[in-house]
Write a protein that holds these residues in place. Structure first.
Motif, PDB file in Angstrom:
ATOM      1  N   HIS A 228      -4.093   5.136   1.732  1.00 23.61           N
ATOM      2  CA  HIS A 228      -4.501   4.747   3.089  1.00 23.61           C
ATOM      3  C   HIS A 228      -4.510   6.015   3.943  1.00 23.61           C
ATOM      4  O   HIS A 228      -3.459   6.570   4.247  1.00 23.61           O
TER       5      HIS A 228
ATOM      6  N   TRP B 160      -8.383   3.272  -0.377  1.00 21.53           N
ATOM      7  CA  TRP B 160      -7.472   2.233   0.091  1.00 21.53           C
ATOM      8  C   TRP B 160      -7.933   0.815  -0.249  1.00 21.53           C
ATOM      9  O   TRP B 160      -7.135  -0.048  -0.633  1.00 21.53           O
TER      10      TRP B 160
ATOM     11  N   THR C   9       0.853  -1.183   0.000  1.00 24.04           N
ATOM     12  CA  THR C   9       0.000   0.000   0.000  1.00 24.04           C
ATOM     13  C   THR C   9       0.890   1.234   0.000  1.00 24.04           C
ATOM     14  O   THR C   9       1.458   1.603   1.030  1.00 24.04           O
TER      15      THR C   9
END
Ligand code: AMP
Ligand code: ZN
Length: 456
Positions: free
Chosen positions: A74, A218, A70
């Motif tokens: 996020h 996300w 990620t």
């Protein structure tokens, strides 16, 4: 040998794994958000996932695993508010989100290697799959599940009768219980698919899309990466338990709306690691890293040994004392592996029990007890083979040679001062002295017969 029995969060019981195709077990593991160093909580989750992969291999299955990184999207709040964690860290370090992502991805991979984690078959960055993520939002929009607000495109969760099924959420209670302002969202559980870059501001990471310049929500990356790499359906999806109510719930909403098929057969969730009885998280900054532990003389293998002592579905409470004890027990175990014991039990039986323990929802505490039992057996080629097989799954350095040395006088003096500090319960001083010993190139551990100095 029977196959793996694994607890499934959705169905709420331990059930046999029945792979969608016989020659492969497809697994997706949510990867790290790369805005800081991994802490021991993250590492618990990744070690337990590694035990899953290694157990499948032990049981002659063929796991194929994808993990994401990620590196965008996020936000500091799971409710789609606040800043992007990477962008915020970039501002703090006077750097760019791209540099932060590159630096912490490298460090995460180094930590994975230090923890003896098998690399995933595919490791995919969210920023490398933006086109796939945009396409997924287009499909959701075409099906009538996406709507626009002034800050982005959102998923309309109210349209899904079974939204929240993984976490067994009661949608009405969720709405009634929420204290967060709804804003332009139609429902509290609606979540961002695409966020617009704030007006008049250029983000380090942003892309053109049919809805405007911005970045993906996300949850979107995992749905898109799974579809692109593993297909519509997978066998096992893993992550920490914090992912159940929001992240995985929303992955299911996105993926199953697009495909009309069940995303994962099994959902495996690892319980949280607490620290000194309290919550830890990267954002609270109270998590130890591998470097913090190394400074205190605790090796990555002792940490792994410590994790294995608790079943993955039970919370674990980390203290430095517990880790020190793990370091010592592991040394005792290694010595026993080297010299053997006098017990005459059947190696075949212990071997079967070991496989059975792991096949039974990855019962690592029982597996460790069986390692001790094997170490106590009389030496034989069969015993050695069994211990090697155990090491292949557990990765705790069972055959690591202890380098016993005659430490220089100055280091022995520090060790003796540390013993005095410990006897006076002056832990701060004892820690400081341990730090000095580490800096001098030695590791100190405490055994029943006093301290032991080994070369780092
Ligand atoms: P993150 O980088 O926050 O996306 O987290 C990476 C992985 O670590 C996820 O699977 C989380 O569920 C897991 N995780 C985060 N904190 C903990 C913790 N304290 N104990 C166990 N797993 C955790
Ligand atoms: Zn995910």
């Amino acid at each position: 040998m029977d196959g793996l029995q694994l607890y499934d969060t959705h169905r709420g019981e331990v059930l046999p794994l029945q792979p969608l195709t016989p020659d492969r077990v497809s697994i997706y593991t949510c990867g790290p958000t790369v805005y800081g160093r991994l802490h021991v909580g993250n590492l618990r989750t990744y070690v337990m996932e590694d035990v899953l992969i290694r157990t499948l291999r032990l049981l002659d299955a063929h796991p194929y695993r994808v993990m994401n990184i990620t590196d965008v999207g996020h936000l500091t709040s799971d409710a789609d508010e606040g800043e992007d964690k990477l962008q915020a860290e970039a501002a703090r370090q006077h750097s760019t989100a791209w540099d932060i992502a590159a630096r912490y991805t490298d460090l995460a991979l180094q930590d994975f290697a230090a923890m003896h984690l098998l690399p995933p078959d595919q490791l995919v960055k969210a920023t490398d799959r933006i086109a796939e993520q945009i396409m997924l939002v287009q499909e959701l929009e075409a099906k009538g599940y996406a709507y626009r607000t002034n800050d982005g495109m959102y998923f309309a969760t109210e349209k899904l009768a079974d939204y929240g099924k993984l976490a067994h959420l009661d949608p009405e209670m969720l709405q009634a219980g929420s204290r967060v302002a709804l804003g332009e969202k139609r429902s509290h559980t609606d979540f961002a698919l695409w966020k617009f870059s704030p007006a008049g501001q250029q983000r380090d990471m942003e892309w053109e899309s049919p809805w405007g310049v911005g970045f993906p929500g996300w949850h979107l990356e995992c749905s898109a990466i799974i579809h692109a790499t593993l297909g519509d359906q997978i066998d096992i999806h893993c992550g920490g338990i914090d992912h159940i109510p929001v992240h995985h719930t929303n992955e299911i909403a996105q993926s199953e709306t697009v495909t009309g098929k069940q995303l994962a057969q099994h959902w495996m969730h690892i319980a949280f690691l607490k620290i000194d009885g309290g919550k830890m998280s990267k954002s609270l900054g109270n998590g130890y890293t591998l470097d913090d532990l190394a400074e205190r003389g605790i090796s990555a293998e002792a940490l792994r040994f410590y994790y294995l002592g608790t079943h993955y579905r039970h919370p674990q409470n980390l203290t430095l004392e517990a880790l020190e004890q793990s370091e010592q027990s592991l040394r005792r175990l290694r010595r026993l592996v080297q010299i053997g014991g006098g017990e005459q039990e059947s190696v075949t039986q212990v071997n079967e029990d070991f496989r059975h323990a792991l096949a039974n929802d990855l019962n690592t505490p029982q597996a460790l007890a069986l390692v001790w039992q094997s170490a106590r057996l009389t030496e034989s080629p069969e015993r050695l083979r069994l211990l090697q097989e155990m090491e292949e799954v557990l990765q705790i350095g069972l055959f690591k040679e202890e380098v016993l040395v005659e430490a220089p006088e100055a280091v022995r003096e520090l060790a003796m001062q540390r013993d005095v500090a410990r006897s006076e319960k002056n832990w701060a001083e004892a820690d400081r002295l341990r730090g000095e010993i580490t800096q001098a190139g030695y590791t100190i551990s405490d055994t029943e017969s006093g301290f032991l100095l080994t070369l780092n």
